[in-house]
Motif scaffolding. Structure first.
Motif, mmCIF file in Angstrom:
data_model
loop_
_atom_site.group_PDB
_atom_site.id
_atom_site.type_symbol
_atom_site.label_atom_id
_atom_site.label_comp_id
_atom_site.label_asym_id
_atom_site.label_seq_id
_atom_site.Cartn_x
_atom_site.Cartn_y
_atom_site.Cartn_z
ATOM 1 N N LEU A 83 0.896 -1.344 0.290
ATOM 2 C CA LEU A 83 -0.044 -0.121 0.198
ATOM 3 C C LEU A 83 0.910 1.234 -0.009
ATOM 4 O O LEU A 83 0.416 2.173 -0.676
ATOM 5 C CB LEU A 83 -0.959 -0.033 1.301
ATOM 6 C CG LEU A 83 -1.938 -0.923 0.977
ATOM 7 C CD1 LEU A 83 -2.828 -1.355 2.538
ATOM 8 C CD2 LEU A 83 -3.197 -0.800 -0.027
ATOM 9 N N ALA A 84 1.987 1.227 0.665
ATOM 10 C CA ALA A 84 2.786 2.486 0.931
ATOM 11 C C ALA A 84 3.404 2.659 -0.577
ATOM 12 O O ALA A 84 3.601 3.758 -1.243
ATOM 13 C CB ALA A 84 4.098 2.106 1.715
ATOM 14 N N ASN A 85 3.838 1.526 -1.425
ATOM 15 C CA ASN A 85 4.047 1.643 -2.830
ATOM 16 C C ASN A 85 3.172 2.375 -3.668
ATOM 17 O O ASN A 85 3.269 3.176 -4.687
ATOM 18 C CB ASN A 85 4.604 0.524 -3.381
ATOM 19 C CG ASN A 85 5.905 0.240 -2.768
ATOM 20 O OD1 ASN A 85 6.855 0.947 -2.461
ATOM 21 N ND2 ASN A 85 6.236 -1.207 -2.830
ATOM 22 N N PHE A 86 1.734 1.739 -3.394
ATOM 23 C CA PHE A 86 0.693 2.326 -4.184
ATOM 24 C C PHE A 86 0.371 3.800 -3.768
ATOM 25 O O PHE A 86 0.192 4.576 -4.974
ATOM 26 C CB PHE A 86 -0.538 1.534 -4.057
ATOM 27 C CG PHE A 86 -0.700 0.289 -4.851
ATOM 28 C CD1 PHE A 86 -1.109 0.593 -6.522
ATOM 29 C CD2 PHE A 86 -0.584 -0.863 -4.559
ATOM 30 C CE1 PHE A 86 -1.135 -0.667 -7.158
ATOM 31 C CE2 PHE A 86 -0.866 -2.140 -5.173
ATOM 32 C CZ PHE A 86 -0.996 -1.879 -6.584
ATOM 33 N N PHE A 95 -7.335 5.589 -3.669
ATOM 34 C CA PHE A 95 -7.895 4.138 -3.346
ATOM 35 C C PHE A 95 -7.415 3.530 -1.947
ATOM 36 O O PHE A 95 -7.953 3.061 -0.940
ATOM 37 C CB PHE A 95 -7.615 3.302 -4.481
ATOM 38 C CG PHE A 95 -8.292 3.567 -5.665
ATOM 39 C CD1 PHE A 95 -9.730 3.563 -5.830
ATOM 40 C CD2 PHE A 95 -7.694 4.193 -7.044
ATOM 41 C CE1 PHE A 95 -10.423 3.873 -7.009
ATOM 42 C CE2 PHE A 95 -8.414 4.619 -7.946
ATOM 43 C CZ PHE A 95 -9.855 4.726 -7.862
ATOM 44 N N VAL A 96 -6.029 3.952 -1.824
ATOM 45 C CA VAL A 96 -5.433 3.385 -0.767
ATOM 46 C C VAL A 96 -5.658 4.348 0.714
ATOM 47 O O VAL A 96 -5.776 3.878 1.603
ATOM 48 C CB VAL A 96 -3.651 3.817 -0.917
ATOM 49 C CG1 VAL A 96 -2.879 3.529 0.291
ATOM 50 C CG2 VAL A 96 -3.103 3.077 -1.970
ATOM 51 N N GLY A 97 -6.320 5.550 0.223
ATOM 52 C CA GLY A 97 -6.826 6.286 1.242
ATOM 53 C C GLY A 97 -7.908 5.923 2.242
ATOM 54 O O GLY A 97 -8.088 6.494 3.170
ATOM 55 N N LYS A 98 -8.677 4.986 1.562
ATOM 56 C CA LYS A 98 -9.801 4.544 2.090
ATOM 57 C C LYS A 98 -9.402 3.871 3.457
ATOM 58 O O LYS A 98 -10.534 3.677 4.250
ATOM 59 C CB LYS A 98 -10.687 3.630 1.011
ATOM 60 C CG LYS A 98 -11.134 4.466 -0.184
ATOM 61 C CD LYS A 98 -11.984 3.353 -1.079
ATOM 62 C CE LYS A 98 -12.514 4.018 -2.261
ATOM 63 N NZ LYS A 98 -13.118 3.171 -3.121
ATOM 64 N N GLY A 99 -8.296 3.171 3.558
ATOM 65 C CA GLY A 99 -8.092 2.452 4.940
ATOM 66 C C GLY A 99 -7.059 3.393 5.974
ATOM 67 O O GLY A 99 -6.658 2.974 6.582
ATOM 68 N N VAL A 100 -7.263 4.722 5.892
ATOM 69 C CA VAL A 100 -6.679 5.761 6.534
ATOM 70 C C VAL A 100 -6.807 5.606 8.103
ATOM 71 O O VAL A 100 -5.637 5.662 8.835
ATOM 72 C CB VAL A 100 -6.641 7.113 5.974
ATOM 73 C CG1 VAL A 100 -8.012 7.775 6.536
ATOM 74 C CG2 VAL A 100 -5.453 8.196 6.651
ATOM 75 N N LEU A 101 -8.050 5.140 8.458
ATOM 76 C CA LEU A 101 -8.084 4.656 9.706
ATOM 77 C C LEU A 101 -7.382 3.847 10.240
ATOM 78 O O LEU A 101 -6.881 3.745 11.496
ATOM 79 C CB LEU A 101 -9.766 4.859 9.928
ATOM 80 C CG LEU A 101 -10.654 5.897 9.707
ATOM 81 C CD1 LEU A 101 -11.818 5.632 9.927
ATOM 82 C CD2 LEU A 101 -10.191 7.179 10.660
ATOM 83 N N CYS A 123 0.125 7.363 6.309
ATOM 84 C CA CYS A 123 -0.492 8.772 6.706
ATOM 85 C C CYS A 123 0.196 9.788 6.089
ATOM 86 O O CYS A 123 -0.749 10.798 5.609
ATOM 87 C CB CYS A 123 -0.396 8.743 8.254
ATOM 88 S SG CYS A 123 -1.323 7.383 9.068
ATOM 89 N N LEU A 124 1.424 9.972 6.181
ATOM 90 C CA LEU A 124 2.103 11.216 5.560
ATOM 91 C C LEU A 124 1.778 11.137 3.940
ATOM 92 O O LEU A 124 1.416 12.235 3.454
ATOM 93 C CB LEU A 124 3.534 10.818 5.728
ATOM 94 C CG LEU A 124 4.363 12.258 5.325
ATOM 95 C CD1 LEU A 124 3.733 13.246 6.388
ATOM 96 C CD2 LEU A 124 6.009 11.838 5.760
ATOM 97 N N SER A 125 1.593 10.191 3.181
ATOM 98 C CA SER A 125 1.142 10.278 1.629
ATOM 99 C C SER A 125 -0.090 10.785 1.589
ATOM 100 O O SER A 125 -0.442 11.451 0.582
ATOM 101 C CB SER A 125 1.505 8.836 1.165
ATOM 102 O OG SER A 125 2.837 8.502 1.052
ATOM 103 N N ILE A 126 -0.906 10.098 2.210
ATOM 104 C CA ILE A 126 -2.350 10.303 2.238
ATOM 105 C C ILE A 126 -2.815 11.798 2.614
ATOM 106 O O ILE A 126 -3.399 12.458 2.171
ATOM 107 C CB ILE A 126 -3.172 9.347 2.627
ATOM 108 C CG1 ILE A 126 -2.863 7.800 2.025
ATOM 109 C CG2 ILE A 126 -4.670 9.389 2.947
ATOM 110 C CD1 ILE A 126 -3.278 6.767 2.662
ATOM 111 N N ASP A 127 -2.429 11.949 3.842
ATOM 112 C CA ASP A 127 -2.868 13.330 4.663
ATOM 113 C C ASP A 127 -1.704 14.205 4.562
ATOM 114 O O ASP A 127 -2.199 15.531 5.096
ATOM 115 C CB ASP A 127 -2.945 12.981 6.313
ATOM 116 C CG ASP A 127 -4.192 11.886 6.362
ATOM 117 O OD1 ASP A 127 -5.130 11.863 5.740
ATOM 118 O OD2 ASP A 127 -4.144 11.514 7.653
ATOM 119 N N GLY A 128 -0.642 13.930 4.369
ATOM 120 C CA GLY A 128 0.344 15.018 4.325
ATOM 121 C C GLY A 128 1.120 15.327 5.726
ATOM 122 O O GLY A 128 1.326 16.356 5.834
#
Length: 132
Positions: A83-86, A95-101, A123-128
């Protein structure tokens, strides 16, 4: 192919097996690997996650996200790394962000530093930002 890829030690052979998996029509491969990801043996589940990471498709990401909740640490790590690679690719980050919780929960847990590192990266990739 997925099991062979996990057992192989030679990098060139692993790359050839990944390329072969990538050529299988996405829907068929994702369906089969999704079933394999539910196998009772952890090495089979890990192999399924490893194979799914080469399929650039939102449904593959959904199957990989299920691996984050796996009972086996190696399967969870394989899923988090995939997921980190995606998440590095802006096309798939949503799509990866859907699992942020789930990633936030793992990022706060200090019991597994390696899983925590991948989750913090997600978290850093998705939320910044990193979770508090």
């Amino acid at each position: 192919l997925a099991l062979a890829m996990m057992r192989e030690k030679d990098r060139r052979s692993i790359e050839l097996l990944r390329n072969a998996i990538a050529w299988i029509p996405s829907k068929d491969a994702i369906s089969f690997l999704g079933k394999l990801a539910k196998h009772k043996q952890a090495d089979r589940r890990k192999a399924a996650i490893a194979a799914l990471r080469v399929i650039k498709h939102p449904e593959a990401i959904e199957e990989i996200m299920k691996g984050v909740q796996d009972t086996d640490r190696q399967v969870r790590l394989e899923a988090l790394e995939a997921l980190a690679n995606f998440a590095k690719d802006s096309e798939y980050r949503v799509f990866v962000g859907k699992g942020v919780l789930d990633y936030r929960r793992i990022a706060k847990d200090r019991s597994d530093p390696e899983a925590r590192r991948y989750a913090r990266q997600l978290c850093l990739s998705i939320d910044g930002r990193l979770p508090k």
